[in-house]
Scaffold this active site. Structure first.
Site, PDB file in Angstrom:
ATOM      1  N   ASP A 162       0.861  -1.170   0.000  1.00 43.66           N
ATOM      2  CA  ASP A 162       0.000   0.000   0.000  1.00 43.66           C
ATOM      3  C   ASP A 162       0.908   1.233   0.000  1.00 43.66           C
ATOM      4  O   ASP A 162       2.129   1.137   0.155  1.00 43.66           O
ATOM      5  CB  ASP A 162      -0.989  -0.005   1.166  1.00 43.66           C
ATOM      6  CG  ASP A 162      -2.214   0.839   0.831  1.00 43.66           C
ATOM      7  OD1 ASP A 162      -2.168   1.604  -0.151  1.00 43.66           O
ATOM      8  OD2 ASP A 162      -3.228   0.754   1.545  1.00 43.66           O
TER       9      ASP A 162
HETATM   10  C1  BGC Z   1      -4.994   3.247  -0.080  1.00 38.14           C
HETATM   11  C2  BGC Z   1      -5.172   2.247  -1.172  1.00 38.14           C
HETATM   12  C3  BGC Z   1      -5.055   2.932  -2.514  1.00 38.14           C
HETATM   13  C4  BGC Z   1      -3.706   3.611  -2.592  1.00 38.14           C
HETATM   14  C5  BGC Z   1      -3.458   4.302  -3.910  1.00 38.14           C
HETATM   15  C6  BGC Z   1      -3.723   4.066  -0.255  1.00 38.14           C
HETATM   16  O1  BGC Z   1      -3.656   5.116   0.644  1.00 38.14           O
HETATM   17  O2  BGC Z   1      -4.980   2.581   1.164  1.00 38.14           O
HETATM   18  O3  BGC Z   1      -6.407   1.601  -1.038  1.00 38.14           O
HETATM   19  O4  BGC Z   1      -5.210   2.005  -3.543  1.00 38.14           O
HETATM   20  O5  BGC Z   1      -3.627   4.570  -1.561  1.00 38.14           O
HETATM   21  O6  BGC Z   1      -4.238   5.417  -4.052  1.00 38.14           O
END
Ligand code: BGC
Length: 747
Positions: free
Chosen positions: A282
């Protein structure tokens, strides 16, 4: 023989040239890896964002374009549009080995067309529809250069304080697993390689939804049995549906950050489940292991993450900055790097990017998807089917308030959500956040359908989330002048979503006060609640005669709502989460254990598992939702009273009668209780449901097949087993189902 030699050589050449083209993505990836330097390999594991949609810190680190040209970037996120992606891909094509980049984006509930937020869509209990919206979102996104969506989020969530409940399928593992599969199938369509299919991503692996206190990014501590039984099955369902990628999660699980959790990513996912796709971290989660206190620095964080099975580094730079040294220091074996690179390259081959790196950059296709009317129709359809009718009491005239007549003379529309546009979009509509002109407001939706001789009176009343009551007076006057009031209250689009945990789930600002003032006018009120999560609204539930839970429904919100308000569509949505009475009941979910001291009923407080100041039951249970008509479910029958552990099954049948005044749909739900086990079992577990349409006066019989496999559970050694014994079966139209019978699972 000499005569045939040239022919033989020619055939061999042909074989190697065409054979290579036709050979599997895995073989092609292997061949390519043999030509790659360590730097080029590490480049493939590195993902950067553009400057938009940041959900975390963006590291400013000089010239990204140059790094792309040097083959140091394997993927980018948050780049949108055929032109923009082409420009960057052209840079990647200047790299030594010309390895194309993958472009990823959070396409969570639509792209050009915004669909209801995933939690709302789940209220349809119609997995085919959810597959359809994912299909459309993929088609639109792929036409804008996107190869990969970071969806579906398949985290089971039992805590509505957690803002990200809006992004998933709610509290139930069985329903969540079906939804996970449907959404993966929708995004990936007929398979990677088609220009309307994007890679899906099962996230957040794992147990992110169980954050302590419902506070986003917080720790998770739970038994492996609970993890396997409740939180992992939707991920397994996604893996079985061939989801191209997984994303790990920000939280730690039992003390180990998911990003470095070897049990989760390598042992379980890649080995036991034999998963062949790749895992992306993530946003920044590799670097965040330093803040977790699990890695001393970026070097150690990179080492722990790659060994545990995180293949691609989203935005933390730890892989870029430390992997090379880790290999030279012999802390990370090159075979681990090769495996991660191979998993990513395979997807690039499957997407067809080596044949044509620009195949998703097509201006013509992009134009066709800019405002696709047919897609909007589907959004309207899913919108109306997502709405849950929570209450529709009879008034003194013996009639219910809903549906409203289109000929009602004067309709007052009051509340801060009526003319709102962005709020209908919901949190994760990130591709075109400023493009709100296409959203049908609730005001517009009602206006579209109300009779031309009727009159709309409008007053905003208050803002969504401040203390200003200066608009109350005008709102009260508006209500007084009307025959009926529709109140539209709720959350702003940025109040449920990532990092949007709330400790209070009451209506924000002075909205409840406004509602009470309008109520004093004595006018009949229909309440619309717009939000991304279960809210707490006891006063309204006690006093307002008609309540529709309208969530955040997307581009066509206003039309979908009007379809239901005026009865062109008879609502059939069912809650995908239990709605608490107060925050003190959270976490709350229908499939809890009995405890050794279960309360006999809501009034039993005598040294039992209960609150002295509150009932145990939710305000509205999981699976609940009314209709304008009335359904009776009766005549529960089993084809046999026993089923054998070895492949046994039986059929459960009920009769469903539409005994009301409207045609309509009902979701008939089957629940099971395992009465005694080697570990304690939930008081009810959903095992099947069917949504059916019945004309008024019609009766249909509905049957479910229950198999021994459906009755399996995890024992205390975390093994999935069947156990002979007694079971109760319940059928009804919510988790509060009372019609019941018994059966036995026999050896
Ligand atoms: C989120 C993800 C997301 C990623 C990209 C993160 O902060 O937890 O779910 O896909 O950002 O935007």
């Amino acid at each position: 023989m000499k005569k045939f030699l040239p022919l033989l050589i020619l055939s061999l050449i042909c074989l190697s040239v065409f054979g290579q083209k036709k050979s599997s993505p895995a073989l092609r990836a292997d061949m390519l890896i043999r030509q790659m330097t360590l730097d080029e390999k590490i480049g493939q594991l590195n993902q950067y964002t553009s400057d938009r949609n940041a959900t975390g810190k963006i590291t400013a680190d000089g010239d990204k374009a140059n790094q792309v040209r040097q083959g140091k970037v394997g993927s980018m996120l948050n780049v949108v549009g055929a032109e923009e992606t082409r420009k960057l891909q052209e840079l990647a094509m200047q790299s030594r080995l010309k390895i194309p980049m993958i472009f990823g984006l959070d396409v969570i509930h639509g792209f050009r067309t915004t669909f209801p937020v995933p939690l709302a869509e789940t209220a349809t209990w119609d997995v085919a529809l959810m597959e359809k919206s994912a299909r459309i979102a993929a088609t639109e996104a792929a036409a804008y250069g996107i190869h990969w969506t970071f969806a579906p989020m398949v985290d089971v969530a039992r805590d509505p304080r957690w803002g990200r409940v809006m992004e998933g399928a709610g509290e139930d593992t069985y329903l969540g697993s079906l939804v996970a599969k449907a959404r993966v199938n929708g995004f990936q369509g007929n398979g990677l390689g088609n220009t309307d299919a994007v890679m899906a991503c099962a996230k957040h692996f794992a147990a992110y939804g169980a954050a302590v206190g419902g506070r986003d990014y917080n720790s998770v501590d739970m038994s492996l049995r609970q993890l396997n039984e409740t939180y992992l099955p939707p991920f397994k369902a996604a893996a079985e549906a061939n989801v191209a990628t997984f994303m790990n999660s920000f939280n730690d699980i039992n003390g180990i950050p998911a990003t470095a959790n070897k049990y989760i990513q390598r042992d379980l996912l890649k080995n036991q489940w034999n998963y062949k796709g790749f895992v992306v971290s993530d946003w920044g989660s590799i670097g965040e292991m330093v803040a977790h206190g699990y890695a001393k620095n970026g070097y150690e964080a990179a080492m722990k993450a790659i060994i545990a099975g995180s293949d691609m580094d989203m935005e933390s730079r730890c892989y870029r900055d430390h992997l090379k040294q880790l290999v030279l220091d012999k802390k990370v074996d090159i075979s681990i790097i090769n495996d991660a690179v191979k998993r990513i390259l395979i997807k690039k081959f499957e997407l067809g990017l080596f044949e044509d790196p620009y195949r998703f950059c097509n201006i013509e296709r992009e134009k066709q998807q800019t405002d696709n009317v047919a897609n909007r129709e589907v959004a309207r359809e899913i919108g109306k089917k997502s709405i849950v009718l929570l209450k529709n009491e009879k008034l003194s005239n013996g009639k219910t308030l809903l549906p409203l007549s289109k000929q009602t003379k004067r309709v007052a529309l009051i509340g801060p959500l009526f003319k709102a546009t962005t709020a209908n979009h919901g949190f994760w509509s990130v591709a075109f956040p400023d493009d709100t002109a296409r959203i049908v407001s609730q005001y517009q939706g009602i206006k579209n359908q109300l009779d031309k001789n009727s009159e709309i009176l409008y007053s905003k009343g208050c803002n969504i989330n401040d203390t200003d009551t200066s608009g109350f007076e005008a709102a009260i006057a508006t209500a007084k002048a009307a025959d009926v009031v529709i109140l539209s209250l709720g959350e702003a689009a940025d109040m449920s979503g990532e990092a949007k945990s709330r400790s209070s789930l009451q209506l924000p600002g002075v909205q409840e006060e406004l509602m009470k003032e309008i109520y004093k006018t004595g006018k009949p009120i229909v309440l619309l609640l717009n939000t991304g999560r279960p809210l707490i609204f006891n006063w309204a539930a006690d006093n307002i005669p008609a309540i529709l839970y309208t969530w955040w429904l997307g581009t066509e919100a206003g039309n979908s709502i009007a379809d239901v308000v005026f009865g062109d569509y008879n609502p059939a949505g069912k809650l995908p989460m239990s709605f608490p009475r107060t925050e003190g009941q959270i976490p709350i979910y229908y499939n809890h254990y009995s405890t050794g001291r279960p309360a006999k009923d809501e009034n039993d407080k005598n040294y039992v598992s209960a609150y002295i100041d509150l009932q145990n039951s939710p305000r509205f249970p999981f699976g609940y939702g009314l209709s304008y008509t009335k359904f009776n479910i009766s005549n529960l029958k089993l084809s046999a009273n026993e089923l054998a552990i070895n492949g046994g099954k039986l059929t459960v049948t009920v009769d469903v009668e539409n005994a009301g005044d409207y045609d309509g749909e009902e979701v008939v739900q089957l629940y099971v209780r395992d009465l005694f086990g080697c570990v304690v079992r939930p008081v009810k577990e959903l095992k099947g449901f069917k949504k059916l349409f019945l004309k008024k006066g019609e009766t249909q019989s509905v049957s479910f097949t229950l198999t021994a496999t459906d009755l399996k559970f995890y024992n205390d050694e975390v093994k999935l087993i069947n156990e002979a014994g007694d079971y109760e079966l319940f059928v009804g139209n919510s988790s509060d189902a009372h019609l019941k019978t018994k059966c036995k699972l026999t050896l």
